[in-house]
Design a protein around this motif. Structure first.
Motif, PDB file in Angstrom:
ATOM      1  N   ARG A  76      13.647   6.882   7.246  1.00 65.17           N
ATOM      2  CA  ARG A  76      12.820   8.083   7.042  1.00 65.17           C
ATOM      3  C   ARG A  76      13.053   9.067   8.196  1.00 65.17           C
ATOM      4  O   ARG A  76      13.021  10.274   8.011  1.00 65.17           O
ATOM      5  N   GLU A  77      13.297   8.492   9.368  1.00 71.84           N
ATOM      6  CA  GLU A  77      13.499   9.360  10.533  1.00 71.84           C
ATOM      7  C   GLU A  77      14.849  10.119  10.454  1.00 71.84           C
ATOM      8  O   GLU A  77      14.928  11.280  10.825  1.00 71.84           O
ATOM      9  N   TYR A  78      15.886   9.435  10.003  1.00 73.05           N
ATOM     10  CA  TYR A  78      17.234  10.052   9.986  1.00 73.05           C
ATOM     11  C   TYR A  78      17.914   9.908   8.625  1.00 73.05           C
ATOM     12  O   TYR A  78      18.941   9.227   8.506  1.00 73.05           O
ATOM     13  N   PRO A  79      17.394  10.517   7.588  1.00 74.59           N
ATOM     14  CA  PRO A  79      18.064  10.359   6.289  1.00 74.59           C
ATOM     15  C   PRO A  79      19.431  11.043   6.252  1.00 74.59           C
ATOM     16  O   PRO A  79      20.370  10.548   5.632  1.00 74.59           O
ATOM     17  N   PRO A  90      14.815  -1.648  -0.322  1.00 75.73           N
ATOM     18  CA  PRO A  90      13.378  -1.755  -0.008  1.00 75.73           C
ATOM     19  C   PRO A  90      13.102  -1.253   1.412  1.00 75.73           C
ATOM     20  O   PRO A  90      13.918  -1.461   2.312  1.00 75.73           O
ATOM     21  N   GLU A  91      11.953  -0.615   1.566  1.00 77.16           N
ATOM     22  CA  GLU A  91      11.655   0.017   2.865  1.00 77.16           C
ATOM     23  C   GLU A  91      10.584  -0.741   3.643  1.00 77.16           C
ATOM     24  O   GLU A  91       9.691  -1.350   3.056  1.00 77.16           O
ATOM     25  N   THR A  92      10.657  -0.619   4.936  1.00 71.04           N
ATOM     26  CA  THR A  92       9.564  -1.082   5.799  1.00 71.04           C
ATOM     27  C   THR A  92       8.427  -0.052   5.679  1.00 71.04           C
ATOM     28  O   THR A  92       8.655   1.068   5.172  1.00 71.04           O
ATOM     29  N   PRO A  93       7.259  -0.374   6.160  1.00 71.03           N
ATOM     30  CA  PRO A  93       6.171   0.628   6.082  1.00 71.03           C
ATOM     31  C   PRO A  93       6.534   1.942   6.767  1.00 71.03           C
ATOM     32  O   PRO A  93       6.036   3.002   6.405  1.00 71.03           O
ATOM     33  N   ASN A  94       7.436   1.881   7.727  1.00 69.00           N
ATOM     34  CA  ASN A  94       7.813   3.129   8.425  1.00 69.00           C
ATOM     35  C   ASN A  94       8.999   3.841   7.790  1.00 69.00           C
ATOM     36  O   ASN A  94       9.525   4.813   8.335  1.00 69.00           O
ATOM     37  N   GLY A  95       9.462   3.322   6.672  1.00 75.85           N
ATOM     38  CA  GLY A  95      10.566   4.008   5.992  1.00 75.85           C
ATOM     39  C   GLY A  95      11.939   3.561   6.439  1.00 75.85           C
ATOM     40  O   GLY A  95      12.934   4.221   6.164  1.00 75.85           O
ATOM     41  N   GLY A  96      12.025   2.407   7.112  1.00 73.97           N
ATOM     42  CA  GLY A  96      13.339   1.877   7.506  1.00 73.97           C
ATOM     43  C   GLY A  96      13.843   0.886   6.467  1.00 73.97           C
ATOM     44  O   GLY A  96      13.185   0.607   5.453  1.00 73.97           O
ATOM     45  N   LEU A  97      15.035   0.350   6.706  1.00 75.25           N
ATOM     46  CA  LEU A  97      15.622  -0.645   5.795  1.00 75.25           C
ATOM     47  C   LEU A  97      14.941  -1.995   6.046  1.00 75.25           C
ATOM     48  O   LEU A  97      14.934  -2.498   7.173  1.00 75.25           O
ATOM     49  N   VAL A 151      32.511   4.566  -3.069  1.00 75.62           N
ATOM     50  CA  VAL A 151      31.552   4.449  -1.966  1.00 75.62           C
ATOM     51  C   VAL A 151      30.221   3.979  -2.537  1.00 75.62           C
ATOM     52  O   VAL A 151      29.666   4.615  -3.439  1.00 75.62           O
ATOM     53  N   THR A 152      29.769   2.859  -2.029  1.00 72.21           N
ATOM     54  CA  THR A 152      28.437   2.376  -2.412  1.00 72.21           C
ATOM     55  C   THR A 152      27.533   2.516  -1.192  1.00 72.21           C
ATOM     56  O   THR A 152      27.877   2.003  -0.113  1.00 72.21           O
ATOM     57  N   ALA A 153      26.428   3.214  -1.368  1.00 78.58           N
ATOM     58  CA  ALA A 153      25.559   3.494  -0.225  1.00 78.58           C
ATOM     59  C   ALA A 153      24.182   2.864  -0.433  1.00 78.58           C
ATOM     60  O   ALA A 153      23.524   3.090  -1.447  1.00 78.58           O
ATOM     61  N   PHE A 154      23.763   2.062   0.537  1.00 82.49           N
ATOM     62  CA  PHE A 154      22.435   1.448   0.528  1.00 82.49           C
ATOM     63  C   PHE A 154      21.555   2.265   1.472  1.00 82.49           C
ATOM     64  O   PHE A 154      21.807   2.278   2.688  1.00 82.49           O
ATOM     65  N   VAL A 155      20.561   2.912   0.911  1.00 78.73           N
ATOM     66  CA  VAL A 155      19.691   3.765   1.732  1.00 78.73           C
ATOM     67  C   VAL A 155      18.232   3.498   1.340  1.00 78.73           C
ATOM     68  O   VAL A 155      17.975   2.972   0.247  1.00 78.73           O
ATOM     69  N   PRO A 156      17.281   3.849   2.190  1.00 75.66           N
ATOM     70  CA  PRO A 156      15.874   3.655   1.825  1.00 75.66           C
ATOM     71  C   PRO A 156      15.600   4.248   0.441  1.00 75.66           C
ATOM     72  O   PRO A 156      16.032   5.373   0.145  1.00 75.66           O
ATOM     73  N   GLU A 157      14.889   3.487  -0.399  1.00 74.38           N
ATOM     74  CA  GLU A 157      14.814   3.876  -1.823  1.00 74.38           C
ATOM     75  C   GLU A 157      14.215   5.260  -2.057  1.00 74.38           C
ATOM     76  O   GLU A 157      14.544   5.921  -3.043  1.00 74.38           O
ATOM     77  N   ALA A 158      13.405   5.719  -1.131  1.00 76.39           N
ATOM     78  CA  ALA A 158      12.784   7.035  -1.316  1.00 76.39           C
ATOM     79  C   ALA A 158      13.820   8.163  -1.437  1.00 76.39           C
ATOM     80  O   ALA A 158      13.537   9.218  -1.992  1.00 76.39           O
ATOM     81  N   GLU A 203      13.884   0.346  14.451  1.00 79.64           N
ATOM     82  CA  GLU A 203      12.745  -0.476  14.048  1.00 79.64           C
ATOM     83  C   GLU A 203      13.141  -1.951  14.080  1.00 79.64           C
ATOM     84  O   GLU A 203      14.251  -2.309  13.672  1.00 79.64           O
ATOM     85  N   ARG A 204      12.240  -2.776  14.534  1.00 82.45           N
ATOM     86  CA  ARG A 204      12.577  -4.195  14.753  1.00 82.45           C
ATOM     87  C   ARG A 204      13.095  -4.867  13.481  1.00 82.45           C
ATOM     88  O   ARG A 204      14.104  -5.574  13.491  1.00 82.45           O
ATOM     89  N   GLU A 205      12.388  -4.653  12.365  1.00 87.20           N
ATOM     90  CA  GLU A 205      12.792  -5.353  11.137  1.00 87.20           C
ATOM     91  C   GLU A 205      14.211  -4.954  10.702  1.00 87.20           C
ATOM     92  O   GLU A 205      15.000  -5.792  10.259  1.00 87.20           O
ATOM     93  N   THR A 206      14.510  -3.712  10.844  1.00 86.69           N
ATOM     94  CA  THR A 206      15.866  -3.245  10.475  1.00 86.69           C
ATOM     95  C   THR A 206      16.901  -3.870  11.394  1.00 86.69           C
ATOM     96  O   THR A 206      17.990  -4.264  10.959  1.00 86.69           O
ATOM     97  N   GLN A 207      16.541  -3.990  12.654  1.00 86.25           N
ATOM     98  CA  GLN A 207      17.478  -4.606  13.607  1.00 86.25           C
ATOM     99  C   GLN A 207      17.712  -6.079  13.251  1.00 86.25           C
ATOM    100  O   GLN A 207      18.846  -6.572  13.308  1.00 86.25           O
ATOM    101  N   VAL A 208      16.653  -6.762  12.839  1.00 86.52           N
ATOM    102  CA  VAL A 208      16.808  -8.167  12.422  1.00 86.52           C
ATOM    103  C   VAL A 208      17.719  -8.228  11.188  1.00 86.52           C
ATOM    104  O   VAL A 208      18.609  -9.081  11.085  1.00 86.52           O
TER     105      VAL A 208
END
Ligand SMILES: NC(=O)C1=CN([C@@H]2O[C@H](COP(=O)(O)OP(=O)(O)OC[C@H]3O[C@@H](n4cnc5c(N)ncnc54)[C@H](OP(=O)(O)O)[C@@H]3O)[C@@H](O)[C@H]2O)[C@@H](O)CC1
Ligand SMILES: Nc1ncnc2c1ncn2[C@@H]1O[C@H](COP(=O)(O)OP(=O)(O)O)[C@@H](O)[C@H]1O
Length: 601
Positions: A330-333, A376-383, A351-358, A413-418
């Motif tokens: 969400r921060e850097y679309p 699927p997104e984290t509550p903050n809009g990350g992957l 090219v297949t692109a996986f991006v936050p669903e929004a 974001e931590r979850e995206t990093q994991v």
């Protein structure tokens, strides 16, 4: 020493000034002999070596003029109707190159005039430089002026073809100066360089041909004062021929551009007063014997050769490479969008692109060529971690020619990093992976196994390697992580530390390459001088990541060459963009419109 590029026609050795001297003596047969070949009557003996050196000087001077005029396009073009040149001339070939470049520019534009300063006096000119000077005097006597230090006696020669003419207040013509004291060359140094110059109309161009690779420190105060005085004048483009005179010494020439003639000299790298570096490839290495290699190399536009021909008539889209991109938040679309656009515009078949669903519907509307997959997104809009199955599904269906780009715009974001860590654990080793931006974290480096490309800028490199960027730290780091590392910056450097690299390409200067894994000190570092500060704007790195991704997918087994190709293409497109539109008013994605031009010029 022998240098060559037989197996890598797209990279040329970078040599030290001392090595260039040796190389030059070999290919030109020992230039110093020419000094003795200059007879009292002023005729140059036509030895084979002097003919070769003269041809090389001609080639250097003309290439220099072309390159300078091209660079002027970035600021609206050379002022051909009212241009003034200032040419600073030493006594050697460096001055000769500058004189030939001046001649080429005067020859092209009949309204241009030129002022010359002979820093050591005109009589000190060595044979080939003198020959270049005579040629100029013969062709354009009425458009030239030799600036003398005020107070020196000056005599206008009656050169047979010289007609004196008056341009405004300034008398132009071929003059022969007879300095009372040696100019800036031992003995009595001139008191102030400013004595040469009077204030007047600005110069369009200053060519610095005082010293090239034969410069020996220190810079004497007389020459320094001339360089300083020239530096204080109003000049549109300050061009150092081969190397800025005085290198990095106090008082050295401050260039906007330095044009390396024939060989890029190691001394130019990292010199702030060199400005932007350009490499003028004069073909010196074409037939050189590759029995040993320089560990530093400069990437040339030759690297684009595979993209300039016909596509395989039987290929389908999968054969042209399938790029997978895991990017955005969400921060850097926009970073994801730019990376995908660049991959699409640089040859990828899919090219297949996986991006936050929004973002999927808006991205698909603006770039329908890509396959957009909502993640699927984290509550903050990350992957979010739970989306990993999507990658598994899509990768399972892809062909052999594929690559995965992770990072543009993913945030920290931590979850995206994991998630990134998990993806690397699972897929690294199956396909080439490129890590960029916030996917460049030290903790991920242990999780990778297979072909890996890292694209840090200087700050990211420090974070990853805990070292300051340098050739040595780049080599160490690339070897430690077993990756191709693309260290981005005004000069982008690429080093392949991957264990699968072709060992025959990685011999050091000593030529002891054996096919076994060598120490990091022997790893070649490939330098790209292409690009320029037009790239100093947000998103250019995202474009590069997409472009490297496309090249990796097409050539998964040649990740070094694929990376160098994309770096050069990105840089050349940036230069074409700057020439067409300047460096200030452009948008990052406009670079993509120049990829085609970069391939065709
Ligand atoms: N082979 C190639 O790659 C090609 C090279 N080409 C071009 O040739 C250039 C090299 O030319 P170059 O050999 O004539 O020497 P250059 O640097 O002009 O110096 C001239 C003289 O300056 C002197 N000097 C030095 N330091 C000094 C000091 N501190 N204070 C005072 N004097 C000093 C010293 O003379 P000396 O004092 O020893 O008599 C030296 O010999 C190269 O950079 C490129 O532009 C192209 O034409 C294409 C092919
Ligand atoms: N002054 C410059 N001269 C040449 N290239 C530059 C310059 N500044 C930046 N670049 C290039 O621009 C790109 C910037 O990448 P990066 O910093 O990752 O940008 P972003 O994160 O905004 O996408 C790199 O390819 C770098 O080499």
């Amino acid at each position: 020493m022998s240098v060559g590029t037989e197996t890598e026609p797209w990279a040329q050795p970078i040599l030290s000034a001392a090595e260039v001297g040796e190389f030059e003596a070999r290919i030109f047969g020992g230039d110093e002999t020419q000094t003795r070949e200059w007879s009292a009557s002023g005729a140059l003996a036509r030895s084979a070596s002097s003919a070769k050196a003269w041809a090389a000087m001609q080639a250097a001077g003309r290439a220099l003029a072309d390159a300078v005029l091209r660079d002027f396009e970035g600021i609206g073009g050379f002022p051909k109707n009212a241009g003034r040149l200032l040419v600073l001339v030493g006594k050697g070939h460096n001055g000769g190159d500058a004189l030939i470049a001046a001649e080429a520019i005067l020859g092209k534009y009949p309204s241009v005039v030129a002022d010359f300063v002979f820093v050591f006096g005109e009589p000190a000119l060595r044979p080939l430089a003198r020959r270049a000077w005579l040629s100029l005097q013969t062709r354009f006597p009425e458009r030239m002026q030799v600036l003398a230090r005020r107070g020196l006696s000056e005599r206008v020669t009656t050169h047979q073809s010289a007609h004196l003419a008056v341009h405004g207040e300034v008398k132009r013509g071929s003059r022969h100066m007879e300095p009372k004291a040696p100019l800036a060359c031992g003995g009595e140094a001139p008191t102030a360089g400013s004595e040469f110059f009077t204030t007047g109309a600005p110069y369009a161009l200053c060519l610095d041909g005082v010293f090239g690779f034969q410069f020996r420190p220190p810079l004497d105060s007389g020459t320094a004062s001339v360089l300083a005085a020239a530096g204080a004048l109003s000049v549109g483009l300050r061009a150092a021929v081969d190397l800025p005179s005085g290198l990095g010494e106090a008082g050295a020439f401050r260039a906007d551009f330095t044009y390396a003639t024939g060989v890029l000299k190691r001394e130019a790298l990292g010199l702030r007063n060199a400005g932007r570096l350009r490499y003028l490839d004069l073909g010196f290495f074409k037939n050189a014997n590759p029995e040993s290699r320089s560990a530093e190399r400069v990437i040339t536009a030759e690297v684009l050769a595979p993209l300039r021909g016909w596509r395989d008539p039987h290929s389908d889209k999968r054969a042209q490479g399938h790029v997978f991109v895991l990017a955005g938040s969400r921060e850097y679309p926009g970073a994801a969008l730019m990376c995908v656009l660049a991959a699409l515009r640089s040859g990828a078949g899919l090219v297949t692109a996986f991006v936050p669903e929004a973002f999927v519907s808006s991205f698909a509307a603006s770039v329908p060529e890509a396959i957009w997959v909502g993640w699927p997104e984290t509550p903050n809009g990350g992957l979010a971690l739970e989306g990993e199955y999507l990658l598994r599904e899509r990768l399972a269906r892809a062909g052999e020619k594929r690559a995965l780009v992770i990072g543009p715009g993913i945030g920290r974001e931590r979850e995206t990093q994991v998630l990134v860590g998990e993806v690397l654990k699972t897929y690294s080793g199956e396909l080439p992976v490129l890590l960029d931006a916030d996917a460049l974290q030290p903790e991920f480096l242990e999780k990778t196994r297979g072909p890996l490309v890292l694209t840090p800028h200087a700050g990211e490199f420090r974070r990853l390697s805990a070292a300051e960027p340098s050739d040595a730290s780049l080599r160490d780091f690339a070897q430690r992580v077993g990756a191709v590392v693309v260290l981005k910056g005004p000069v982008t450097r690429v080093c392949d530390g991957s264990p699968r690299r072709d060992s025959c390409l990685n011999r050091g200067v000593s030529g002891e390459g054996s096919g076994e894994r060598e120490g990091a000190s022997a790893l070649p570092v490939y330098h790209s001088l292409l690009g320029g500060p037009v790239l100093a704007r947000g998103g250019t790195g995202d474009l590069l990541a997409g472009m490297i991704g496309a090249q990796l997918a097409r050539e998964p087994s040649a990740i070094l060459e694929a990376s160098c190709r994309a770096v050069a293409w990105h840089g050349l497109a940036a230069e074409a963009l700057e020439r067409a539109q300047g460096a200030e008013t452009v948008r990052t994605t406009e670079l993509l419109n120049y990829l085609s031009l970069a391939l065709r010029s």
